[in-house]
Design a protein around this motif. Structure first.
Motif, PDB file in Angstrom:
ATOM      1  N   PRO A 235       3.499  -8.637   1.376  1.00  0.00           N
ATOM      2  CA  PRO A 235       4.532  -9.313   0.576  1.00  0.00           C
ATOM      3  C   PRO A 235       5.927  -9.058   1.141  1.00  0.00           C
ATOM      4  O   PRO A 235       6.123  -8.180   1.983  1.00  0.00           O
ATOM      5  CB  PRO A 235       4.369  -8.679  -0.807  1.00  0.00           C
ATOM      6  N   SER A 236       6.906  -9.805   0.650  1.00  0.00           N
ATOM      7  CA  SER A 236       8.276  -9.712   1.164  1.00  0.00           C
ATOM      8  C   SER A 236       8.984  -8.420   0.785  1.00  0.00           C
ATOM      9  O   SER A 236       9.969  -8.048   1.422  1.00  0.00           O
ATOM     10  CB  SER A 236       9.099 -10.893   0.662  1.00  0.00           C
ATOM     11  N   LEU A 237       8.527  -7.747  -0.247  1.00  0.00           N
ATOM     12  CA  LEU A 237       9.136  -6.486  -0.683  1.00  0.00           C
ATOM     13  C   LEU A 237       8.045  -5.465  -0.950  1.00  0.00           C
ATOM     14  O   LEU A 237       7.109  -5.734  -1.715  1.00  0.00           O
ATOM     15  CB  LEU A 237       9.967  -6.691  -1.948  1.00  0.00           C
ATOM     16  N   ILE A 238       8.165  -4.319  -0.308  1.00  0.00           N
ATOM     17  CA  ILE A 238       7.207  -3.236  -0.500  1.00  0.00           C
ATOM     18  C   ILE A 238       7.976  -1.970  -0.835  1.00  0.00           C
ATOM     19  O   ILE A 238       8.904  -1.588  -0.106  1.00  0.00           O
ATOM     20  CB  ILE A 238       6.358  -2.994   0.763  1.00  0.00           C
ATOM     21  N   GLU A 239       7.603  -1.322  -1.932  1.00  0.00           N
ATOM     22  CA  GLU A 239       8.167  -0.026  -2.291  1.00  0.00           C
ATOM     23  C   GLU A 239       7.060   1.005  -2.144  1.00  0.00           C
ATOM     24  O   GLU A 239       5.947   0.807  -2.630  1.00  0.00           O
ATOM     25  CB  GLU A 239       8.692  -0.047  -3.722  1.00  0.00           C
ATOM     26  N   VAL A 240       7.377   2.090  -1.465  1.00  0.00           N
ATOM     27  CA  VAL A 240       6.388   3.128  -1.194  1.00  0.00           C
ATOM     28  C   VAL A 240       7.038   4.497  -1.388  1.00  0.00           C
ATOM     29  O   VAL A 240       8.242   4.658  -1.172  1.00  0.00           O
ATOM     30  CB  VAL A 240       5.803   2.953   0.234  1.00  0.00           C
ATOM     31  N   GLU A 241       6.254   5.463  -1.804  1.00  0.00           N
ATOM     32  CA  GLU A 241       6.741   6.834  -1.978  1.00  0.00           C
ATOM     33  C   GLU A 241       6.798   7.533  -0.623  1.00  0.00           C
ATOM     34  O   GLU A 241       5.916   7.349   0.222  1.00  0.00           O
ATOM     35  CB  GLU A 241       5.809   7.632  -2.894  1.00  0.00           C
ATOM     36  N   GLU A 242       7.812   8.332  -0.444  1.00  0.00           N
ATOM     37  CA  GLU A 242       7.929   9.130   0.778  1.00  0.00           C
ATOM     38  C   GLU A 242       6.698  10.031   0.883  1.00  0.00           C
ATOM     39  O   GLU A 242       6.266  10.631  -0.088  1.00  0.00           O
ATOM     40  CB  GLU A 242       9.205   9.966   0.717  1.00  0.00           C
ATOM     41  N   GLY A 243       6.110  10.085   2.066  1.00  0.00           N
ATOM     42  CA  GLY A 243       4.920  10.892   2.295  1.00  0.00           C
ATOM     43  C   GLY A 243       3.630  10.097   2.227  1.00  0.00           C
ATOM     44  O   GLY A 243       2.597  10.543   2.714  1.00  0.00           O
ATOM     45  N   ASP A 244       3.667   8.912   1.626  1.00  0.00           N
ATOM     46  CA  ASP A 244       2.477   8.061   1.553  1.00  0.00           C
ATOM     47  C   ASP A 244       2.254   7.363   2.889  1.00  0.00           C
ATOM     48  O   ASP A 244       3.106   7.386   3.774  1.00  0.00           O
ATOM     49  CB  ASP A 244       2.629   6.992   0.463  1.00  0.00           C
ATOM     50  N   LYS A 245       1.101   6.705   3.016  1.00  0.00           N
ATOM     51  CA  LYS A 245       0.864   5.886   4.206  1.00  0.00           C
ATOM     52  C   LYS A 245       1.115   4.433   3.837  1.00  0.00           C
ATOM     53  O   LYS A 245       1.067   4.051   2.665  1.00  0.00           O
ATOM     54  CB  LYS A 245      -0.543   6.090   4.751  1.00  0.00           C
ATOM     55  N   LEU A 246       1.400   3.630   4.856  1.00  0.00           N
ATOM     56  CA  LEU A 246       1.727   2.225   4.635  1.00  0.00           C
ATOM     57  C   LEU A 246       1.194   1.403   5.793  1.00  0.00           C
ATOM     58  O   LEU A 246       1.264   1.829   6.945  1.00  0.00           O
ATOM     59  CB  LEU A 246       3.246   2.055   4.535  1.00  0.00           C
ATOM     60  N   GLN A 247       0.655   0.237   5.475  1.00  0.00           N
ATOM     61  CA  GLN A 247       0.251  -0.717   6.497  1.00  0.00           C
ATOM     62  C   GLN A 247       0.979  -2.026   6.251  1.00  0.00           C
ATOM     63  O   GLN A 247       0.956  -2.544   5.135  1.00  0.00           O
ATOM     64  CB  GLN A 247      -1.260  -0.956   6.459  1.00  0.00           C
TER      65      GLN A 247
ATOM     66  N   LEU B  48       1.803   3.075   9.317  1.00  0.00           N
ATOM     67  CA  LEU B  48       2.750   4.176   9.193  1.00  0.00           C
ATOM     68  C   LEU B  48       2.020   5.277   8.404  1.00  0.00           C
ATOM     69  O   LEU B  48       1.913   5.203   7.182  1.00  0.00           O
ATOM     70  CB  LEU B  48       4.013   3.722   8.461  1.00  0.00           C
ATOM     71  N   PRO B  49       1.477   6.299   9.107  1.00  0.00           N
ATOM     72  CA  PRO B  49       0.622   7.279   8.436  1.00  0.00           C
ATOM     73  C   PRO B  49       1.343   8.171   7.422  1.00  0.00           C
ATOM     74  O   PRO B  49       0.769   8.533   6.408  1.00  0.00           O
ATOM     75  CB  PRO B  49       0.044   8.101   9.577  1.00  0.00           C
ATOM     76  N   VAL B  50       2.581   8.549   7.695  1.00  0.00           N
ATOM     77  CA  VAL B  50       3.372   9.371   6.769  1.00  0.00           C
ATOM     78  C   VAL B  50       4.771   8.772   6.714  1.00  0.00           C
ATOM     79  O   VAL B  50       5.564   8.952   7.629  1.00  0.00           O
ATOM     80  CB  VAL B  50       3.447  10.851   7.209  1.00  0.00           C
ATOM     81  N   VAL B  51       5.056   8.046   5.648  1.00  0.00           N
ATOM     82  CA  VAL B  51       6.326   7.332   5.531  1.00  0.00           C
ATOM     83  C   VAL B  51       7.466   8.303   5.233  1.00  0.00           C
ATOM     84  O   VAL B  51       7.338   9.167   4.380  1.00  0.00           O
ATOM     85  CB  VAL B  51       6.239   6.270   4.409  1.00  0.00           C
TER      86      VAL B  51
ATOM     87  N   ILE C  63      11.146  -0.348   1.121  1.00  0.00           N
ATOM     88  CA  ILE C  63      11.983   0.638   0.428  1.00  0.00           C
ATOM     89  C   ILE C  63      11.156   1.894   0.250  1.00  0.00           C
ATOM     90  O   ILE C  63      10.049   1.839  -0.298  1.00  0.00           O
ATOM     91  CB  ILE C  63      12.463   0.095  -0.933  1.00  0.00           C
ATOM     92  N   VAL C  64      11.680   3.016   0.730  1.00  0.00           N
ATOM     93  CA  VAL C  64      10.970   4.287   0.618  1.00  0.00           C
ATOM     94  C   VAL C  64      11.656   5.126  -0.451  1.00  0.00           C
ATOM     95  O   VAL C  64      12.824   5.479  -0.317  1.00  0.00           O
ATOM     96  CB  VAL C  64      10.952   5.042   1.971  1.00  0.00           C
ATOM     97  N   LYS C  65      10.905   5.410  -1.498  1.00  0.00           N
ATOM     98  CA  LYS C  65      11.427   6.235  -2.590  1.00  0.00           C
ATOM     99  C   LYS C  65      11.275   7.694  -2.210  1.00  0.00           C
ATOM    100  O   LYS C  65      10.202   8.121  -1.798  1.00  0.00           O
ATOM    101  CB  LYS C  65      10.651   5.956  -3.880  1.00  0.00           C
TER     102      LYS C  65
END
Length: 114
Positions: A18-30, A68-71, A98-100
């Motif tokens: 999607p156009s906007l992704i919010e993820v917690e610091e330390g999580d992984k992201l694809q 991104l294994p560890v954001v 956006i990384v929280k």
């Protein structure tokens, strides 16, 4: 199709981030980018950018995943862009990440650095 015009290349929205992704610091992201072309006989390429800088170029597959294994907030937050080139047409998809800042990740890093 828009007003009688048929596009030769388009994104597969079901398999594209999607156009906007919010993820917690330390999580992984694809981050995923998938597209379809009118004719598979013609060559097409996919490139990734982050904040205007190339991070991957010339991918020949019709789907690409950036892992991104560890954001981390300062490193990974930003504007990502997937650009597909097919014949004389270029299309792009913008993805804002956006990384929280998370308290758990800061505590773990401090313990590892001791």
């Amino acid at each position: 199709v828009i007003a009688g015009y048929s596009f030769a290349v388009s994104f597969n929205e079901r398999e594209t981030s999607p156009s906007l992704i919010e993820v917690e610091e330390g999580d992984k992201l694809q981050l995923k980018c998938s597209y379809c072309v009118k004719s598979s006989k013609e060559s097409s390429t996919l490139s990734w950018y982050k904040d205007g800088h190339v991070i991957s170029r010339g991918i020949k597959n019709h789907i690409s995943v950036i892992g991104l294994p560890v954001v981390q907030h300062n490193r990974d937050e930003g504007l990502y862009k997937c650009v597909v080139s097919y014949k004389k047409q270029n299309i792009s998809k913008l993805i804002t990440v956006i990384v929280k800042k998370g308290w758990f990740f800061r505590i773990c890093v401090k313990k590892l650095m001791k």
